[in-house]
Design a protein around this motif. Structure first.
Motif, PDB file in Angstrom:
ATOM      1  N   ILE A   9       0.824  -1.219   0.000  1.00 34.66           N
ATOM      2  CA  ILE A   9       0.000   0.000   0.000  1.00 34.66           C
ATOM      3  C   ILE A   9       0.849   1.255   0.000  1.00 34.66           C
ATOM      4  CG2 ILE A   9      -1.823   1.250   1.226  1.00 34.66           C
ATOM      5  CD1 ILE A   9      -2.361  -1.356   2.733  1.00 34.66           C
ATOM      6  N   SER A  10       1.949   1.235   0.755  1.00 31.33           N
ATOM      7  CA  SER A  10       2.753   2.447   0.903  1.00 31.33           C
ATOM      8  C   SER A  10       3.272   2.941  -0.433  1.00 31.33           C
ATOM      9  CB  SER A  10       3.928   2.160   1.823  1.00 31.33           C
ATOM     10  OG  SER A  10       4.705   1.136   1.234  1.00 31.33           O
ATOM     11  N   GLN A  13      -0.065   4.899  -5.564  1.00 36.57           N
ATOM     12  CA  GLN A  13      -0.332   6.311  -5.792  1.00 36.57           C
ATOM     13  C   GLN A  13      -1.421   6.720  -4.809  1.00 36.57           C
ATOM     14  OE1 GLN A  13      -0.254   6.422 -10.042  1.00 36.57           O
ATOM     15  NE2 GLN A  13      -1.400   8.302  -9.913  1.00 36.57           N
ATOM     16  N   SER A  14      -1.248   7.805  -4.133  1.00 36.50           N
ATOM     17  CA  SER A  14      -2.294   8.160  -3.182  1.00 36.50           C
ATOM     18  C   SER A  14      -3.432   8.872  -3.889  1.00 36.50           C
ATOM     19  CB  SER A  14      -1.711   9.048  -2.100  1.00 36.50           C
ATOM     20  OG  SER A  14      -1.321  10.252  -2.683  1.00 36.50           O
ATOM     21  N   THR A  15      -4.626   8.586  -3.488  1.00 43.45           N
ATOM     22  CA  THR A  15      -5.765   9.307  -4.039  1.00 43.45           C
ATOM     23  C   THR A  15      -6.345  10.132  -2.899  1.00 43.45           C
ATOM     24  OG1 THR A  15      -7.525   7.808  -3.459  1.00 43.45           O
ATOM     25  CG2 THR A  15      -6.266   7.262  -5.424  1.00 43.45           C
ATOM     26  N   THR A  16      -7.299  10.959  -3.225  1.00 43.07           N
ATOM     27  CA  THR A  16      -7.874  11.786  -2.173  1.00 43.07           C
ATOM     28  C   THR A  16      -8.892  10.988  -1.348  1.00 43.07           C
ATOM     29  OG1 THR A  16      -9.429  12.497  -3.825  1.00 43.07           O
ATOM     30  CG2 THR A  16      -7.615  14.002  -3.321  1.00 43.07           C
ATOM     31  N   LEU A  17      -9.156   9.743  -1.766  1.00 48.35           N
ATOM     32  CA  LEU A  17     -10.197   8.980  -1.099  1.00 48.35           C
ATOM     33  C   LEU A  17      -9.668   8.316   0.167  1.00 48.35           C
ATOM     34  CD1 LEU A  17     -11.814   7.313  -4.187  1.00 48.35           C
ATOM     35  CD2 LEU A  17     -12.554   9.333  -2.945  1.00 48.35           C
ATOM     36  N   VAL A  37      -7.776  -0.465  -4.942  1.00 50.98           N
ATOM     37  CA  VAL A  37      -6.570  -0.943  -4.252  1.00 50.98           C
ATOM     38  C   VAL A  37      -5.487   0.119  -4.140  1.00 50.98           C
ATOM     39  CG1 VAL A  37      -6.966  -3.357  -4.861  1.00 50.98           C
ATOM     40  CG2 VAL A  37      -5.629  -1.931  -6.387  1.00 50.98           C
ATOM     41  N   GLY A  38      -5.614   1.192  -4.914  1.00 54.38           N
ATOM     42  CA  GLY A  38      -4.605   2.255  -4.885  1.00 54.38           C
ATOM     43  C   GLY A  38      -4.843   3.284  -3.802  1.00 54.38           C
ATOM     44  N   ARG A  39      -5.923   3.112  -3.038  1.00 56.22           N
ATOM     45  CA  ARG A  39      -6.160   4.067  -1.948  1.00 56.22           C
ATOM     46  C   ARG A  39      -5.123   3.873  -0.854  1.00 56.22           C
ATOM     47  NH1 ARG A  39     -11.954   5.007  -0.399  1.00 56.22           N
ATOM     48  NH2 ARG A  39     -11.162   4.334   1.617  1.00 56.22           N
ATOM     49  N   PRO A  40      -4.892   4.910  -0.083  1.00 55.17           N
ATOM     50  CA  PRO A  40      -3.902   4.759   0.990  1.00 55.17           C
ATOM     51  C   PRO A  40      -4.215   3.573   1.914  1.00 55.17           C
ATOM     52  CG  PRO A  40      -4.551   7.054   0.755  1.00 55.17           C
ATOM     53  CD  PRO A  40      -5.448   6.269  -0.152  1.00 55.17           C
ATOM     54  N   ASP A  41      -5.505   3.229   2.049  1.00 59.85           N
ATOM     55  CA  ASP A  41      -5.846   2.105   2.937  1.00 59.85           C
ATOM     56  C   ASP A  41      -5.936   0.784   2.170  1.00 59.85           C
ATOM     57  OD1 ASP A  41      -8.153   2.310   1.495  1.00 59.85           O
ATOM     58  OD2 ASP A  41      -9.499   2.588   3.211  1.00 59.85           O
ATOM     59  N   GLY A  42      -5.512   0.782   0.910  1.00 60.92           N
ATOM     60  CA  GLY A  42      -5.538  -0.449   0.115  1.00 60.92           C
ATOM     61  C   GLY A  42      -6.939  -0.896  -0.241  1.00 60.92           C
ATOM     62  N   GLY A  43      -7.930  -0.068   0.058  1.00 62.33           N
ATOM     63  CA  GLY A  43      -9.318  -0.380  -0.297  1.00 62.33           C
ATOM     64  C   GLY A  43     -10.148  -0.898   0.869  1.00 62.33           C
ATOM     65  N   VAL A  44      -9.491  -1.083   2.034  1.00 63.96           N
ATOM     66  CA  VAL A  44     -10.208  -1.645   3.187  1.00 63.96           C
ATOM     67  C   VAL A  44     -11.444  -0.824   3.544  1.00 63.96           C
ATOM     68  CG1 VAL A  44      -9.974  -2.338   5.610  1.00 63.96           C
ATOM     69  CG2 VAL A  44      -8.007  -2.450   4.097  1.00 63.96           C
ATOM     70  N   ASN A 119      -5.870  -6.695   0.662  1.00 62.52           N
ATOM     71  CA  ASN A 119      -6.568  -5.872   1.660  1.00 62.52           C
ATOM     72  C   ASN A 119      -8.065  -5.948   1.448  1.00 62.52           C
ATOM     73  OD1 ASN A 119      -4.352  -4.511   3.063  1.00 62.52           O
ATOM     74  ND2 ASN A 119      -3.891  -3.786   0.993  1.00 62.52           N
ATOM     75  N   VAL A 120      -8.412  -6.182   0.185  1.00 60.01           N
ATOM     76  CA  VAL A 120      -9.829  -6.197  -0.147  1.00 60.01           C
ATOM     77  C   VAL A 120     -10.001  -7.097  -1.373  1.00 60.01           C
ATOM     78  CG1 VAL A 120      -9.788  -4.203  -1.734  1.00 60.01           C
ATOM     79  CG2 VAL A 120     -11.824  -4.615  -0.372  1.00 60.01           C
TER      80      VAL A 120
END
Ligand code: 4AD
Ligand code: MG
Length: 566
Positions: A9-10, A13-17, A37-44, A119-120
């Motif tokens: 995850i680190s 690319q970070s998104t604003t979500l 899956v590209g969200r900072p939380d990996g989609g969790v 993660n998801v």
């Protein structure tokens, strides 16, 4: 080519979500895998949400004795795949699991059982569409594929992890290019692809002509419909004479208007037939010639024309009116170079700055390359991580180094001295003042001596193009090349010769014809201005960024001697 590569995850690319809102695509009814899956939380944070996802199956496997299947789906929005779980009761699994299958599925995002690397995952409730694949025939087997192998399937290679990562990096570099120049007040000018002037004066141009297609058309037509014989033409002439005689007779006999009109119309037809036959009799196979030479006045542009080797000369016309401009487009060189750094069709970014000297030019080149490197670090880290893992361990470090440290600047004369003092390596090409530096010399300077980008300036005028400004020593020109590790020459540029008399002398010295450059000389005749510019080889920049070894793998459709697929 790690087909199942999933970056942590680190590195995404970070998104604003960061909350549980879902970003739907504007122009296709689905959610991009990047936005899951590209969200900072990996989609969790999206667990429990219903989404539609589309993509191509990277790997698929039936499990639980065929009761369900896991699909690794990728839609090209990021390097990572989404794990998709389909129950046999939802859809026949055999159609979904082959690598390369396209799926559009609707389902619920769920947090998988602990201990799995995802993660998801998506539990499918409906398979909306399937683009099936016959695994026996699919040209991209699941095994590790070499980049050489992929050059034989250029139409399918964007499906691979590597080519798609390169495509995203290339796209980012193009966006960054426009951003950099727009931010710095440059105007984007579209220069022509077809040109009648040879910018580099090296004569390595592809000719653009319709003479061959025209000749083939005539050949085909004459085969289907042979030319008229002398006898046929004679007969047609006789008919015109007869019909002409009949008209004259009717006129002197004061015949009725109807009779005269009918006879005139027959005469007209006979004349038309004759001229058609005469035209056809002139048709000849082959390329038109005049005075023993090809007659280009009969070509499409009524003169010789070529594919451009550089948009520089044309973009200069705008620089000499609008100050700071750039062009970014395809360029073509008919050189028989089979190296890993040369293409027959490549893209070039060419800024041109009025009221700027060589130093301004170097400053611009350095700032631009640094900006590109920083942009990739800021916007493409997940793809860059992929490159580090699979192609070049130093790729990210190189970007960091280049974006943060000043480039070395040395004169050509100094560069030659440094290379002549090298004892630990024997160069294939001997070094002496006046030679065009070979790739091995350029790379030695940047990779071994300085270990960072080097700008070499003030080259001997004999080895450089006619448009470069002659220095006061009369021996060198105000040229500069930016050399970078891994690639060698990335940029070539110069201050332009703005003095009319001097540039005319240079054109003549190089035994180039003056006529095609008359319009270019006008820029010096009227309101001449000191100006400078450079050209960055876009594919060389992609090579530098990705660490890929061969330039043929960083352009979507490579063209090189003997090869132009699609
Ligand atoms: O050094 P070059 O030939 O410079 C020019 O064409 C100038 N008219 C540019 C200008 O001042 N506006 O080419 C510029 C760059 C090179 O440094 C190299 O990176 C790239 O274009 N290049 C090629 N890239 C791929 N394949 C080839 N055959 C290339 N030839 C040059
Ligand atoms: Mg060059």
């Amino acid at each position: 080519m790690a087909e199942d590569f999933t970056p942590p995850i680190s590195q995404m690319q970070s998104t604003t979500l960061t909350d549980d809102s879902i970003q739907f695509e504007n122009f296709s009814r689905r959610v991009l895998i990047k936005n899951i899956v590209g969200r900072p939380d990996g989609g969790v944070g999206l667990a429990g949400k219903k989404v539609t996802v589309g993509g191509w199956v990277k790997t698929g496997r039936e499990q639980g004795k065929g009761t369900f299947a896991f699909l690794e789906v990728n839609d090209g929005s990021c390097p990572a795949n989404l794990q998709v779980l389909v129950d046999a009761s939802v859809s026949p699994l055999g159609d979904l699991v082959p690598t390369g299958t396209c799926v559009l599925v609707e389902g619920e995002l769920k947090k998988p059982p602990t201990g799995t690397k995802q993660n998801v995952e998506l539990r499918v409730c409906k398979v909306l569409e399937v683009g099936p694949v016959d695994p026996v025939k699919y040209p991209l087997p699941k095994t590790k594929l070499t980049l050489e192998f992929l050059r034989d399937v250029v139409h399918l290679r964007p499906r691979t992890n590597t080519i798609s990562a390169v495509a995203r990096i290339r796209n980012a570099l193009a966006y960054a290019t426009h951003t950099f120049f727009q931010k710095n007040g440059f105007l984007y000018v579209q220069t022509p692809i077809i040109t009648t002037s040879d910018c580099e004066g090296a004569g390595e141009m592809f000719q653009v002509t319709t003479l061959c297609t025209d000749a083939e058309k005539v050949e085909r037509e004459l085969k289907q419909n042979p030319p008229p014989t002398e006898a046929e033409i004679e007969a047609a002439k006789l008919l015109v004479k007869d019909k002409g005689g009949m008209v004259a007779d009717l006129k002197s006999a004061k015949a009725s208007k109807e009779e005269l009109d009918a006879s005139l119309s027959e005469l007209k037809n006979a004349k038309e037939n004759l001229s058609r036959l005469e035209e056809r009799s002139k048709l000849k196979c082959g390329i038109p010639q005049k005075d023993g030479k090809i007659d280009y006045t009969q070509d499409f542009f009524a003169r010789q024309a070529f594919l451009t080797v550089s948009g520089q000369l044309q973009v200069e016309t705008f620089a000499c009116a609008l100050s700071s401009v750039y062009t970014f487009g395809p360029t073509f060189r008919a050189e028989h170079s089979h190296t890993s750094r040369h293409l027959a069709e490549f893209w070039m970014v060419e800024p041109e700055i009025a009221f700027a000297n060589l130093e301004d030019d170097m400053n611009c080149a350095e700032a631009y390359v640094k900006f590109l490197c920083q942009w990739l670090l800021d916007n493409c880290l997940d793809d860059m991580e992929f490159m580090v893992k699979n192609f070049d361990k130093t790729a990210i470090d190189r970007l960091k180094l280049v974006s943060s440290s000043p480039f070395e600047r040395i004169s050509y004369t100094e560069a030659v001295k440094l290379l002549q003092n090298v004892t630990e390596k024997k160069f294939e090409n001997n070094v002496e003042w006046g030679i065009d530096l070979a790739s091995e010399h350029e790379r030695y300077l940047t990779e071994v001596i300085f270990k960072k980008p080097v700008i070499v300036y003030n080259y001997p005028k004999k080895i450089k193009a006619f448009y470069m400004k002659v220095n006061d020593d009369e021996k060198t020109v105000a040229a500069m090349d930016v050399l970078v590790p891994k690639v060698g020459e990335l940029i070539g540029g110069s201050q332009r010769e703005e003095r009319y008399d001097v540039i005319v002398k240079r054109i003549q010295e190089m035994e180039l014809p003056l006529e095609p450059y008359e319009w270019y000389l006008d820029l010096r005749r009227y309101g001449t201005v000191k100006h400078s510019g450079f050209g960055l080889g876009f594919e060389r920049m992609v090579l530098f960024a990705t660490g890929i070894d061969n330039i043929r793998d960083v352009i979507p459709f490579p063209r090189y001697p003997g090869r132009a697929d699609l």
